[in-house]
Design an enzyme around this catalytic site. Structure first.
Site, PDB file in Angstrom:
ATOM      1  N   HIS A  92      -6.017 -33.359  17.339  1.00 50.51           N
ATOM      2  CA  HIS A  92      -4.887 -34.177  17.791  1.00 50.51           C
ATOM      3  C   HIS A  92      -3.764 -33.302  18.328  1.00 50.51           C
ATOM      4  O   HIS A  92      -2.617 -33.738  18.414  1.00 50.51           O
ATOM      5  CB  HIS A  92      -4.405 -35.053  16.631  1.00 50.51           C
ATOM      6  N   GLY A 147      -4.809  -1.550   4.763  1.00 54.86           N
ATOM      7  CA  GLY A 147      -3.984  -2.678   4.317  1.00 54.86           C
ATOM      8  C   GLY A 147      -4.649  -4.021   4.563  1.00 54.86           C
ATOM      9  O   GLY A 147      -4.690  -4.881   3.701  1.00 54.86           O
ATOM     10  N   ARG A 148      -5.206  -4.200   5.774  1.00 50.55           N
ATOM     11  CA  ARG A 148      -5.792  -5.513   6.099  1.00 50.55           C
ATOM     12  C   ARG A 148      -7.175  -5.696   5.489  1.00 50.55           C
ATOM     13  O   ARG A 148      -7.827  -6.709   5.714  1.00 50.55           O
ATOM     14  CB  ARG A 148      -5.805  -5.712   7.611  1.00 50.55           C
ATOM     15  N   GLU A 162      -4.883  -6.539  14.778  1.00 49.28           N
ATOM     16  CA  GLU A 162      -4.340  -5.232  14.371  1.00 49.28           C
ATOM     17  C   GLU A 162      -5.453  -4.173  14.439  1.00 49.28           C
ATOM     18  O   GLU A 162      -5.200  -3.008  14.683  1.00 49.28           O
ATOM     19  CB  GLU A 162      -3.749  -5.304  12.952  1.00 49.28           C
ATOM     20  N   LYS A 200       9.311  -1.083  14.512  1.00 47.44           N
ATOM     21  CA  LYS A 200       9.928  -0.860  13.191  1.00 47.44           C
ATOM     22  C   LYS A 200      11.070   0.148  13.326  1.00 47.44           C
ATOM     23  O   LYS A 200      12.141  -0.019  12.750  1.00 47.44           O
ATOM     24  CB  LYS A 200       8.902  -0.244  12.225  1.00 47.44           C
ATOM     25  N   LYS A 224       0.840  -1.204   0.000  1.00 47.30           N
ATOM     26  CA  LYS A 224       0.000   0.000   0.000  1.00 47.30           C
ATOM     27  C   LYS A 224       0.876   1.256   0.000  1.00 47.30           C
ATOM     28  O   LYS A 224       0.692   2.165  -0.789  1.00 47.30           O
ATOM     29  CB  LYS A 224      -0.938  -0.009   1.205  1.00 47.30           C
ATOM     30  N   GLU A 262      10.509  -4.891   4.558  1.00 45.91           N
ATOM     31  CA  GLU A 262      10.603  -6.293   4.156  1.00 45.91           C
ATOM     32  C   GLU A 262      10.302  -6.450   2.662  1.00 45.91           C
ATOM     33  O   GLU A 262      10.994  -7.158   1.929  1.00 45.91           O
ATOM     34  CB  GLU A 262       9.581  -7.146   4.937  1.00 45.91           C
TER      35      GLU A 262
HETATM   36  O1  F6P Z   1       3.019  -3.053   9.827  1.00 40.47           O
HETATM   37  C1  F6P Z   1       1.668  -3.096   9.653  1.00 40.47           C
HETATM   38  C2  F6P Z   1       1.242  -2.782   8.245  1.00 40.47           C
HETATM   39  O2  F6P Z   1       1.168  -1.410   8.081  1.00 40.47           O
HETATM   40  C3  F6P Z   1      -0.073  -3.468   7.925  1.00 40.47           C
HETATM   41  O3  F6P Z   1      -1.164  -2.769   8.379  1.00 40.47           O
HETATM   42  C4  F6P Z   1       0.010  -3.608   6.448  1.00 40.47           C
HETATM   43  O4  F6P Z   1      -0.917  -4.531   5.949  1.00 40.47           O
HETATM   44  C5  F6P Z   1       1.459  -4.046   6.307  1.00 40.47           C
HETATM   45  O5  F6P Z   1       2.152  -3.286   7.280  1.00 40.47           O
HETATM   46  C6  F6P Z   1       2.067  -3.865   4.955  1.00 40.47           C
HETATM   47  O6  F6P Z   1       2.041  -2.532   4.542  1.00 40.47           O
HETATM   48  P1  F6P Z   1       2.229  -2.127   3.029  1.00 40.47           P
HETATM   49  O7  F6P Z   1       1.120  -2.750   2.257  1.00 40.47           O
HETATM   50  O8  F6P Z   1       2.169  -0.632   3.010  1.00 40.47           O
HETATM   51  O9  F6P Z   1       3.553  -2.642   2.576  1.00 40.47           O
END
Ligand code: F6P
Length: 530
Positions: free
Chosen positions: A389, A272-273, A358, A500, A210, A216
């Site tokens: 199990h 994002g979620r 979240e 972060k 987003k 990452e």
């Molecule tokens: O760290 C949390 C977050 O902001 C989430 O809410 C989001 O889905 C994820 O990181 C990834 O963010 P982006 O889509 O901006 O890379």
């Protein structure tokens, strides 16, 4: 907008529920079935092809009535209207929350603003159709003229979990010759071992972010670009047909070098979620085809309409939210388990962890005061029968209260009758055994099943794209209702920022931060060569 004076604990319903909770320890669910006529009918809700039975809960009809009053006395209805109207209900970021607009149809719109928004969404979805069709039909060619056989979605959190869940859940419909791979973790072993299996000439990388700033995702993307260069001598792969960007920040994607026509944009007001319905869902559309992707949106829309129009006592997300509140706030449950009896929904618990935790893992109210009551529960789970199990021992005989959502599809065309009967029989048997329990034979206390363990059962007629969409939207709205009653902002995630920042600071060669003694010692240990 929200009522500034609202506080759940100040409502009459909250006080009444507290009183009712003092006697709840004596409640036997089995006795409730005996004493309350019509309990199953009253505590069942249908919405299109979904059925929720919440009668196996430690909730008497009296408690249920009071929970409904709590919903009435909260600001839920106004808040729900504000959500769908696009009011900036995400106060800390001053943003609207409009993922439901992604699945709305022309006939749902009234204002000019809604029509304007819908036109933009339609254009964005048209691009998802165009790109996914081209990939599926073998018309999207890599730089050596070959069709795409593998799509690697690089994204994390909401840019990973929703698409990955949908890809697995809707495997029945997936394209036979195109595989999708999901890379989220910055752990290099994940991307390196995945890429090692692929042919770069027929691989497309979708950088899903987003913000287009996530550490990452950008590091994994960089590794993928290097791989294209090393394996096929392709320099600046980001400008080739091997890379597309899925983002609400096209400026960053462009600066990264992705051609404009390969940037699939979505709006800032999609959290994002909540973004699998947007261009973040490209990998889903590639896998199941755009028409099925639309079916998924349609199922979510059906749940949106149900949430907006069903009376509270027959409103599925409202019921699930209220039951959860009863356990969290009045009976002291710390967690809630989600147990799908469907292997293709194995990622649902981890998807719901982000969606729920979240969203509702918050400690301050919408107006910035500390809450004096528990908010979001700890969500966990895995599929049945596997869980039987593993952790079911604790559910049957342990000391903790864990409300459960059992989820299943009545028909499964990928399975066969024999397997499916056993699978569903196990689910019904477990839910019933947890509730009814069994006395111990004399002298064998270890064989005592206390019972009275609560659960919801959620059935879908089949795991179609439509029903899957409805299921996810159901949980989205459940989370919204709880956040609304708790008077918290379910749509920001400031809690993830500090970690972060610390991680970034530690990446500097000479970190300019004061470390706590434990972290300092660990850092030095890692830096030493011994
Ligand atoms: O760290 C949390 C977050 O902001 C989430 O809410 C989001 O889905 C994820 O990181 C990834 O963010 P982006 O889509 O901006 O890379």
């Amino acid at each position: 907008m929200t009522n500034a004076d609202y506080c759940p604990t100040k409502t009459d319903a909250w006080n009444n529920l507290q009183e009712l909770a003092t006697n709840a320890g004596k409640t036997s669910i089995a006795a409730l079935f005996e004493n309350e006529s019509g309990r199953v009918a009253e505590m069942s809700i249908s919405a299109d092809q979904l059925l929720l039975d919440f009668s196996k809960n430690l909730v008497s009809q009296r408690v249920w009535a009071e929970l409904l009053i709590l919903a009435e006395q909260s600001d839920l209805k106004n808040h729900r209207d504000a959500l769908f109207a696009g009011a900036p209900i995400n106060g800390s970021e001053n943003r609207s929350v409009l993922h439901a607009a992604l699945r709305a149809q022309e006939q749902d719109l009234s204002t000019q603003e809604e029509h304007h928004r819908h036109a933009i969404i339609s254009d964005q979805l048209a691009q998802v159709r165009q790109v996914s069709d081209a990939i599926r039909q073998g018309e999207w060619l890599g730089s050596t003229g070959k069709a795409i056989t593998d799509v690697v979605n690089i994204g994390i959190g909401g840019s990973d979990l929703g698409p990955k869940l949908a890809y697995a859940a809707l495997a029945e419909f997936s394209h036979p010759d195109i595989q999708i791979h999901y890379i989220a973790n910055v752990d290099g072993a994940e991307i390196l071992t995945t890429l090692a299996k692929l042919n770069p000439e027929t691989t497309l990388v979708a950088i899903a972010s987003k913000t287009f700033t996530t550490q990452e995702t950008l590091l994994n993307a960089k590794t993928a670009l290097r791989w294209f260069e090393k394996e096929m001598g392709l320099k600046n792969a980001q400008s080739s047909t091997h890379v597309v960007g899925l983002t609400a920040n096209p400026k960053n994607a462009k600066a990264y070098g992705i051609p404009e026509s390969q940037i699939l944009e979505f709006a800032e007001w999609v959290g994002g979620r909540y973004s699998l319905w947007s261009s973040i869902g490209l990998s889903i559309a590639v896998s199941i085809g755009f028409d099925k992707f639309l079916e998924m949106l349609d199922g979510a829309r059906a749940m949106d309409l149900h949430f907006q129009s069903a009376p509270l006592n027959k409103n599925m997300p409202v019921a699930m939210a209220l039951i959860g509140i009863w356990y969290s706030n009045f009976l002291g449950a710390q967690s809630a388990a989600v147990i799908p009896y469907c292997e293709r929904l194995q990622l649902l618990p981890s998807y719901l962890q982000q969606l729920d935790m979240e969203s509702n893992g918050k400690g301050i109210t919408q107006d910035g005061k500390s809450v004096s009551y528990d908010t979001g529960a700890i969500i966990w789970g895995q599929t049945g029968t596997n869980g039987q199990h593993a952790f079911f021992q604790l559910l049957h005989q342990g000391t903790r209260l864990v409300p459960i959502d059992f989820i299943a599809s009545v028909k499964d065309s990928l399975s066969n009758e024999e397997h499916h009967r056993v699978l569903l029989g196990n689910m019904l048997g477990q839910a019933s055994a947890l509730m009814t329990g069994q006395p111990a034979p004399s002298g064998e206390p270890h064989r005592h099943y206390p019972g009275n363990k609560p659960s919801n059962t959620l059935l879908m007629r089949s795991l179609s794209a439509k029903n899957f969409g409805a299921l996810i939207a159901l949980y989205e709205h459940k989370v919204f209702v709880q956040g609304s009653i708790w008077n918290i902002n379910s749509f920001d995630q400031w809690g993830v920022e500090l970690g972060k920042k610390m991680a970034n600071a530690l990446l500097d060669d000479s970190p300019n931060i004061t470390l706590d003694p434990s972290t300092k010692a660990l850092f030095e240990y890692m830096a030493s060569n011994d």
